[in-house]
Design a protein around this motif. Structure first.
Motif, PDB file in Angstrom:
ATOM      1  N   VAL A 167      -5.138  -3.560  -0.545  1.00 37.93           N
ATOM      2  CA  VAL A 167      -4.445  -2.807   0.506  1.00 37.93           C
ATOM      3  C   VAL A 167      -4.826  -1.330   0.436  1.00 37.93           C
ATOM      4  CG1 VAL A 167      -2.187  -2.036   1.336  1.00 37.93           C
ATOM      5  CG2 VAL A 167      -2.537  -4.431   0.705  1.00 37.93           C
ATOM      6  N   HIS A 227      -8.286  -0.754   1.790  1.00 35.62           N
ATOM      7  CA  HIS A 227      -8.266  -0.775   3.248  1.00 35.62           C
ATOM      8  C   HIS A 227      -7.816   0.584   3.791  1.00 35.62           C
ATOM      9  CE1 HIS A 227      -7.637  -2.072   7.359  1.00 35.62           C
ATOM     10  NE2 HIS A 227      -6.422  -1.560   7.290  1.00 35.62           N
ATOM     11  N   ASN A 266       2.395  -2.902   3.815  1.00 34.53           N
ATOM     12  CA  ASN A 266       1.244  -3.797   3.981  1.00 34.53           C
ATOM     13  C   ASN A 266       1.084  -4.723   2.782  1.00 34.53           C
ATOM     14  OD1 ASN A 266       0.557  -2.900   6.506  1.00 34.53           O
ATOM     15  ND2 ASN A 266      -0.909  -1.407   5.758  1.00 34.53           N
ATOM     16  N   VAL A 267       1.523  -4.273   1.621  1.00 36.92           N
ATOM     17  CA  VAL A 267       1.441  -5.122   0.427  1.00 36.92           C
ATOM     18  C   VAL A 267       2.329  -6.351   0.583  1.00 36.92           C
ATOM     19  CG1 VAL A 267       1.948  -5.227  -2.055  1.00 36.92           C
ATOM     20  CG2 VAL A 267       0.908  -3.170  -1.067  1.00 36.92           C
TER      21      VAL A 267
END
Length: 95
Positions: free
Chosen positions: A22, A25, A90-91
């Motif tokens: 993540v 990204h 997002n994790v």
């Protein structure tokens, strides 16, 4: 958490890998936004940008440092638009 593994222990061991994924990204997205901003503001095409190694303290190095300082305002504006909560979220998001 979208971690991999058949057991709870395996999934817990997989958390660091997922967090790194993540974060990577986010770094790639940040770099892309910074390049797009620089391209837009400068009017130059940055699609063919290659890494440059400038001699420390040379004239080109100082020019690059000055350009970096000039971009600080744009970088600050971009960083203020990024929500740490969203990145951490997002994790825990579904794939």
């Amino acid at each position: 958490m979208n971690t991999r593994g058949d057991t709870v222990a395996a999934r817990l061991r997989d958390i660091p890998r997922h967090v790194r994924e993540v974060a990577e990204h986010g770094v790639h997205r940040g770099a892309a936004v910074a390049l797009a901003t620089a391209q837009y503001q400068s009017g130059h095409d940055f699609l063919q940008v290659e890494p440059v190694h400038l001699p420390l303290g040379g004239e080109d190095w100082w020019a690059f440092e000055e350009l970096t300082e000039d971009m600080e305002m744009a970088a600050t504006a971009i960083s203020q638009d990024i929500s740490i909560e969203v990145i951490i979220g997002n994790v825990f998001a579904d794939d």
